[in-house]
Scaffold this motif. Structure first.
Motif, mmCIF file in Angstrom:
data_model
loop_
_atom_site.group_PDB
_atom_site.id
_atom_site.type_symbol
_atom_site.label_atom_id
_atom_site.label_comp_id
_atom_site.label_asym_id
_atom_site.label_seq_id
_atom_site.Cartn_x
_atom_site.Cartn_y
_atom_site.Cartn_z
ATOM 1 N N LYS A 1 0.942 -1.351 -0.062
ATOM 2 C CA LYS A 1 -0.040 -0.110 -0.041
ATOM 3 C C LYS A 1 0.922 1.195 0.027
ATOM 4 N N ASN A 2 2.080 1.239 0.562
ATOM 5 C CA ASN A 2 2.961 2.417 0.835
ATOM 6 C C ASN A 2 3.484 2.611 -0.637
ATOM 7 N N SER A 3 3.808 1.743 -1.221
ATOM 8 C CA SER A 3 4.424 1.796 -2.400
ATOM 9 C C SER A 3 3.423 2.530 -3.580
ATOM 10 N N GLU A 4 2.335 1.786 -3.483
ATOM 11 C CA GLU A 4 1.137 2.119 -4.338
ATOM 12 C C GLU A 4 0.874 3.593 -4.250
ATOM 13 N N PHE A 5 0.798 4.041 -2.819
ATOM 14 C CA PHE A 5 0.382 5.364 -2.645
ATOM 15 C C PHE A 5 1.682 6.391 -3.022
ATOM 16 N N GLN A 6 2.826 5.869 -2.903
ATOM 17 C CA GLN A 6 3.970 6.727 -3.561
ATOM 18 C C GLN A 6 4.074 6.859 -4.893
ATOM 19 N N GLU A 7 3.597 5.993 -5.642
ATOM 20 C CA GLU A 7 3.391 5.956 -7.078
ATOM 21 C C GLU A 7 2.342 7.257 -7.466
ATOM 22 N N LEU A 8 1.378 6.821 -6.780
ATOM 23 C CA LEU A 8 0.152 7.866 -7.050
ATOM 24 C C LEU A 8 0.763 9.448 -6.771
ATOM 25 N N ASN A 9 1.211 9.618 -5.417
ATOM 26 C CA ASN A 9 1.591 10.837 -5.123
ATOM 27 C C ASN A 9 2.658 11.368 -6.213
ATOM 28 N N LYS A 10 3.498 10.640 -6.716
ATOM 29 C CA LYS A 10 4.695 10.974 -7.579
ATOM 30 C C LYS A 10 3.642 11.682 -8.888
ATOM 31 N N PHE A 11 2.671 10.648 -9.153
ATOM 32 C CA PHE A 11 2.201 11.302 -10.631
ATOM 33 C C PHE A 11 1.376 12.355 -10.242
ATOM 34 N N VAL A 12 0.580 12.686 -9.126
ATOM 35 C CA VAL A 12 -0.330 13.847 -9.009
ATOM 36 C C VAL A 12 0.833 14.902 -8.904
ATOM 37 N N THR A 13 1.673 14.799 -7.976
ATOM 38 C CA THR A 13 2.639 16.005 -8.073
ATOM 39 C C THR A 13 3.578 16.443 -9.463
ATOM 40 N N LYS A 14 3.642 15.312 -10.134
ATOM 41 C CA LYS A 14 4.163 15.705 -11.413
ATOM 42 C C LYS A 14 3.157 16.093 -12.357
ATOM 43 N N PHE B 1 0.270 17.596 -11.648
ATOM 44 C CA PHE B 1 -0.674 18.760 -11.469
ATOM 45 C C PHE B 1 0.181 19.770 -10.632
ATOM 46 N N SER B 2 1.512 19.384 -10.441
ATOM 47 C CA SER B 2 2.231 20.496 -9.340
ATOM 48 C C SER B 2 1.669 20.577 -8.176
ATOM 49 N N TYR B 3 1.149 19.651 -7.432
ATOM 50 C CA TYR B 3 0.573 19.546 -6.365
ATOM 51 C C TYR B 3 0.926 18.174 -5.267
ATOM 52 N N LYS B 4 1.322 18.493 -4.212
ATOM 53 C CA LYS B 4 1.473 17.378 -3.230
ATOM 54 C C LYS B 4 0.462 16.987 -2.310
ATOM 55 N N PRO B 5 -0.075 15.987 -2.511
ATOM 56 C CA PRO B 5 -1.256 15.596 -1.603
ATOM 57 C C PRO B 5 -0.921 15.519 -0.324
ATOM 58 N N LYS B 6 -1.982 15.841 0.644
ATOM 59 C CA LYS B 6 -1.803 15.952 2.154
ATOM 60 C C LYS B 6 -2.299 14.403 2.458
ATOM 61 N N ASP B 7 -3.534 14.189 2.032
ATOM 62 C CA ASP B 7 -4.337 12.954 2.247
ATOM 63 C C ASP B 7 -4.370 12.058 0.979
#
Length: 239
Positions: free
Chosen positions: A11-24, A26-32
């Motif tokens: 789950k952690n690596s899955e969230f990290q992958e999604l986090n990287k995608f959204v950050t890249k 949308f230039s936005y780093k998710p909090k939740d």
């Protein structure tokens, strides 16, 4: 049927992958990050899993947020134009076809969770997911931050106003053609004539097989019917 998913490791690596995608993208780093995981989850997937929420509620919220962002953006961009013009331009941007196209260019499908099948249209769930992501971002931050992200990463990157303003969208003709193809009887009714009391604005309503659908207003009967047709097409899921 097969399950398409981006959750393949822990789950952690899955969230990290999604986090990287959204950050890249949308230039936005998710909090939740869970909010965004939900935004990428189509109901066809959540329906086959326990305790998994679909993105439908976030899609609903995001649709409203996007509508307001674009309305304010156009209000500021075209200070000399009237309400009818602004509504017409907004309708070319905030519609399923445009949002689906943008979702495809961003590459949302590679990170969506959905169940493949004949009734699934990738372009549709990409557009819906984009709305859900904006809804998630709004809950994760605030309206001003979401507005800044949408203007920078969506409007400025993917919307060519030169092309948009050159497009002539005749909603009434499109609706009538759809009605002919599907053998639906479509008519228009002016339910409020222009007068001094209502600032000389006409109100039109679309009637499909004797049922009332979209309503529109305009300084002419033609404009009112166009707006009513636009709303009807949205309600019928045709754009």
């Amino acid at each position: 049927m097969k399950i398409t998913k981006f959750f393949s490791k822990s789950k952690n690596s899955e969230f990290q992958e999604l986090n990287k995608f959204v950050t890249k993208k949308f230039s936005y780093k998710p909090k939740d990050i869970q909010l965004f995981a939900t935004a990428f989850t189509h109901k066809s997937y959540s329906n086959s899993r326990e305790n998994v929420e679909s993105n439908e509620r976030l899609e609903y919220l995001g649709d409203t947020v996007i509508d307001l962002i674009v309305a304010q953006y156009l209000f500021e961009k075209f200070p000399e134009e009237d309400e009818g013009y602004l509504t017409k331009v907004k309708s070319k941007i905030v519609n399923r076809k445009m949002l689906a196209s943008i979702g495809g260019e961003i590459g949302l499908v590679d990170h969506l969770r959905y169940r493949t099948g004949r009734s699934i249209k990738i372009e549709t769930i990409e557009g819906n997911a984009l709305e859900a992501i904006i809804g998630a971002m709004y809950l994760d931050s605030n309206f001003e931050k979401t507005k800044a992200v949408f203007e920078k990463c969506i409007i400025k990157r993917y919307i060519n106003f030169t092309v948009v303003l050159e497009q002539e969208i005749d909603f009434k003709s499109q609706l009538l053609i759809w009605g002919q193809k599907n053998k639906f009887n479509i008519s228009f009714e002016i339910i409020d004539d222009a007068s001094k009391e209502n600032n000389f604005i006409y109100t039109a309503i679309v009637i499909v097989n004797e049922n009332k659908w979209g309503q529109g207003k305009g300084t002419s009967k033609k404009e009112a019917e166009q707006q009513a047709s636009n709303e009807t097409m949205t309600l019928l899921g045709l754009q």
